[in-house]
Design a protein around this motif. Structure first.
Motif, PDB file in Angstrom:
ATOM      1  N   ASN A 178       0.822  -1.211   0.000  1.00  0.00           N
ATOM      2  CA  ASN A 178       0.000   0.000   0.000  1.00  0.00           C
ATOM      3  C   ASN A 178       0.853   1.256   0.000  1.00  0.00           C
ATOM      4  OD1 ASN A 178      -2.878  -0.547  -0.116  1.00  0.00           O
ATOM      5  ND2 ASN A 178      -2.476  -1.823   1.669  1.00  0.00           N
ATOM      6  N   PHE A 179       1.979   1.232   0.682  1.00  0.00           N
ATOM      7  CA  PHE A 179       2.867   2.388   0.676  1.00  0.00           C
ATOM      8  C   PHE A 179       3.445   2.606  -0.721  1.00  0.00           C
ATOM      9  CE2 PHE A 179       7.015   4.483   1.386  1.00  0.00           C
ATOM     10  CZ  PHE A 179       6.532   5.663   1.913  1.00  0.00           C
ATOM     11  N   ALA A 180       3.820   1.519  -1.415  1.00  0.00           N
ATOM     12  CA  ALA A 180       4.341   1.637  -2.782  1.00  0.00           C
ATOM     13  C   ALA A 180       3.277   2.220  -3.709  1.00  0.00           C
ATOM     14  CB  ALA A 180       4.811   0.276  -3.282  1.00  0.00           C
ATOM     15  N   ILE A 181       2.046   1.793  -3.547  1.00  0.00           N
ATOM     16  CA  ILE A 181       0.944   2.336  -4.357  1.00  0.00           C
ATOM     17  C   ILE A 181       0.757   3.818  -4.054  1.00  0.00           C
ATOM     18  CG2 ILE A 181      -1.558   2.263  -4.704  1.00  0.00           C
ATOM     19  CD1 ILE A 181      -1.323  -0.821  -4.236  1.00  0.00           C
ATOM     20  N   TYR A 182       0.800   4.176  -2.781  1.00  0.00           N
ATOM     21  CA  TYR A 182       0.662   5.576  -2.377  1.00  0.00           C
ATOM     22  C   TYR A 182       1.756   6.442  -3.011  1.00  0.00           C
ATOM     23  CZ  TYR A 182       0.917   9.732   0.553  1.00  0.00           C
ATOM     24  OH  TYR A 182       0.994  11.018   0.984  1.00  0.00           O
ATOM     25  N   GLN A 183       3.000   5.948  -2.992  1.00  0.00           N
ATOM     26  CA  GLN A 183       4.111   6.698  -3.585  1.00  0.00           C
ATOM     27  C   GLN A 183       3.882   6.931  -5.076  1.00  0.00           C
ATOM     28  OE1 GLN A 183       7.367   4.120  -2.296  1.00  0.00           O
ATOM     29  NE2 GLN A 183       8.236   5.883  -1.234  1.00  0.00           N
ATOM     30  N   LYS A 184       3.451   5.913  -5.798  1.00  0.00           N
ATOM     31  CA  LYS A 184       3.202   6.050  -7.235  1.00  0.00           C
ATOM     32  C   LYS A 184       2.064   7.037  -7.500  1.00  0.00           C
ATOM     33  CE  LYS A 184       5.597   2.212  -8.884  1.00  0.00           C
ATOM     34  NZ  LYS A 184       6.863   2.541  -8.286  1.00  0.00           N
ATOM     35  N   GLU A 185       1.031   7.000  -6.686  1.00  0.00           N
ATOM     36  CA  GLU A 185      -0.078   7.950  -6.842  1.00  0.00           C
ATOM     37  C   GLU A 185       0.390   9.381  -6.606  1.00  0.00           C
ATOM     38  OE1 GLU A 185      -3.156   7.565  -8.009  1.00  0.00           O
ATOM     39  OE2 GLU A 185      -2.689   5.460  -8.376  1.00  0.00           O
ATOM     40  N   GLN A 186       1.290   9.587  -5.667  1.00  0.00           N
ATOM     41  CA  GLN A 186       1.824  10.924  -5.414  1.00  0.00           C
ATOM     42  C   GLN A 186       2.649  11.421  -6.602  1.00  0.00           C
ATOM     43  OE1 GLN A 186       0.916  12.949  -2.774  1.00  0.00           O
ATOM     44  NE2 GLN A 186      -0.520  11.252  -2.670  1.00  0.00           N
ATOM     45  N   ILE A 187       3.426  10.522  -7.212  1.00  0.00           N
ATOM     46  CA  ILE A 187       4.192  10.897  -8.408  1.00  0.00           C
ATOM     47  C   ILE A 187       3.229  11.287  -9.524  1.00  0.00           C
ATOM     48  CG2 ILE A 187       5.756  10.084 -10.214  1.00  0.00           C
ATOM     49  CD1 ILE A 187       7.079   8.286  -8.090  1.00  0.00           C
ATOM     50  N   LYS A 188       2.165  10.506  -9.724  1.00  0.00           N
ATOM     51  CA  LYS A 188       1.192  10.824 -10.768  1.00  0.00           C
ATOM     52  C   LYS A 188       0.539  12.180 -10.540  1.00  0.00           C
ATOM     53  CE  LYS A 188      -1.558   7.585 -12.378  1.00  0.00           C
ATOM     54  NZ  LYS A 188      -2.487   6.431 -12.429  1.00  0.00           N
ATOM     55  N   LYS A 189       0.243  12.505  -9.293  1.00  0.00           N
ATOM     56  CA  LYS A 189      -0.431  13.766  -8.978  1.00  0.00           C
ATOM     57  C   LYS A 189       0.491  14.973  -9.045  1.00  0.00           C
ATOM     58  CE  LYS A 189      -4.016  12.407  -5.740  1.00  0.00           C
ATOM     59  NZ  LYS A 189      -4.416  12.448  -4.342  1.00  0.00           N
ATOM     60  N   HIS A 190       1.690  14.837  -8.494  1.00  0.00           N
ATOM     61  CA  HIS A 190       2.535  16.008  -8.277  1.00  0.00           C
ATOM     62  C   HIS A 190       3.834  16.003  -9.075  1.00  0.00           C
ATOM     63  CE1 HIS A 190      -0.169  16.947  -5.004  1.00  0.00           C
ATOM     64  NE2 HIS A 190       0.042  15.759  -4.482  1.00  0.00           N
ATOM     65  N   GLY A 191       4.084  14.956  -9.852  1.00  0.00           N
ATOM     66  CA  GLY A 191       5.366  14.857 -10.547  1.00  0.00           C
ATOM     67  C   GLY A 191       5.495  15.792 -11.730  1.00  0.00           C
ATOM     68  N   GLN A 192       6.744  16.026 -12.131  1.00  0.00           N
ATOM     69  CA  GLN A 192       7.058  16.832 -13.313  1.00  0.00           C
ATOM     70  C   GLN A 192       6.771  15.992 -14.557  1.00  0.00           C
ATOM     71  OE1 GLN A 192      11.204  17.863 -13.578  1.00  0.00           O
ATOM     72  NE2 GLN A 192      11.005  18.662 -15.641  1.00  0.00           N
ATOM     73  N   THR A 193       6.006  16.534 -15.495  1.00  0.00           N
ATOM     74  CA  THR A 193       5.666  15.820 -16.720  1.00  0.00           C
ATOM     75  C   THR A 193       6.770  15.983 -17.756  1.00  0.00           C
ATOM     76  OG1 THR A 193       3.315  16.190 -16.321  1.00  0.00           O
ATOM     77  CG2 THR A 193       3.956  15.571 -18.560  1.00  0.00           C
ATOM     78  N   VAL A 194       7.229  14.861 -18.296  1.00  0.00           N
ATOM     79  CA  VAL A 194       8.249  14.842 -19.344  1.00  0.00           C
ATOM     80  C   VAL A 194       7.786  13.844 -20.391  1.00  0.00           C
ATOM     81  CG1 VAL A 194      10.656  14.330 -19.899  1.00  0.00           C
ATOM     82  CG2 VAL A 194      10.092  15.396 -17.717  1.00  0.00           C
ATOM     83  N   TYR A 195       7.940  14.210 -21.672  1.00  0.00           N
ATOM     84  CA  TYR A 195       7.542  13.335 -22.768  1.00  0.00           C
ATOM     85  C   TYR A 195       8.779  12.703 -23.386  1.00  0.00           C
ATOM     86  CZ  TYR A 195       3.246  16.011 -22.301  1.00  0.00           C
ATOM     87  OH  TYR A 195       2.122  16.603 -21.802  1.00  0.00           O
ATOM     88  N   LEU A 196       8.727  11.392 -23.599  1.00  0.00           N
ATOM     89  CA  LEU A 196       9.787  10.692 -24.307  1.00  0.00           C
ATOM     90  C   LEU A 196       9.234  10.268 -25.651  1.00  0.00           C
ATOM     91  CD1 LEU A 196      10.993  10.621 -21.446  1.00  0.00           C
ATOM     92  CD2 LEU A 196      11.874   8.372 -21.987  1.00  0.00           C
ATOM     93  N   GLU A 197       9.888  10.738 -26.712  1.00  0.00           N
ATOM     94  CA  GLU A 197       9.432  10.420 -28.056  1.00  0.00           C
ATOM     95  C   GLU A 197       9.609   8.927 -28.305  1.00  0.00           C
ATOM     96  OE1 GLU A 197      10.071  11.952 -32.634  1.00  0.00           O
ATOM     97  OE2 GLU A 197      11.230  12.854 -31.015  1.00  0.00           O
ATOM     98  N   LEU A 198       8.559   8.319 -28.840  1.00  0.00           N
ATOM     99  CA  LEU A 198       8.600   6.895 -29.137  1.00  0.00           C
ATOM    100  C   LEU A 198       9.195   6.657 -30.513  1.00  0.00           C
ATOM    101  CD1 LEU A 198       5.036   5.907 -27.860  1.00  0.00           C
ATOM    102  CD2 LEU A 198       7.212   5.569 -26.683  1.00  0.00           C
TER     103      LEU A 198
END
Length: 156
Positions: free
Chosen positions: A19-39
């Motif tokens: 649950n802590f790992a899930i919480y950490q990932k959700e925080q990254i999704k909410k507050h993280g810096q968005t960067v695009y990697l060209e495919l």
């Protein structure tokens, strides 16, 4: 009785850790810096193998053009988002401090070249058409530089 308590305690620790790992990932999704990697172009047959798409990035090819390549099979690639937040390769990480705006991405080397992770994107059944024309992987980076692939998009 002790054995039961030990098993219950172990199950509780595992539950809390997950649950802590899930919480950490959700925080990254909410507050993280968005960067695009060209495919880079990928084999579209991967869509037929299940509900995922195999990914390849243009950064992998760009890294092979860098003047210095480390001999280690694993390491970090230093990237910098441009004005549209599309990542551009800067150099292989040599342990020096990152300049402002630079980020690290983990890579591994194989006989065919550099491979960034994640190299696949899973999606819900029946949504393959939504991702077939994707041109960018959408990543969120937390304050410590941990990346998380959160989606694929066609346009910025």
């Amino acid at each position: 009785m002790r054995r039961k308590l030990a098993l219950i305690a172990l199950a509780l620790v595992v539950f809390l850790a997950l649950n802590f790992a899930i919480y950490q990932k959700e925080q990254i999704k909410k507050h993280g810096q968005t960067v695009y990697l060209e495919l880079a172009p990928v084999d579209p047959r991967s869509l037929m193998q299940g509900d995922f798409m195999r990914l390849s990035y243009t950064l992998e090819r760009d890294a092979l053009q860098l003047p210095l390549r480390p001999s280690d099979p694993r390491g970090y690639l230093v990237i910098r988002p441009d004005e549209t937040n599309v990542a551009r390769v800067v150099r292989f990480d040599d342990g020096t401090a990152l300049a402002k705006g630079e980020l690290r991405l983990k890579y591994s080397r194989n006989p065919r070249g550099i491979k960034l992770v994640p190299d696949s994107f899973f999606f819900q059944e029946g949504e393959a058409e939504k991702y077939e024309t994707a041109k960018y992987g959408v990543f969120k980076f937390d304050d410590s530089g941990t990346p998380l692939l959160v989606g694929l998009v066609e346009d910025l």
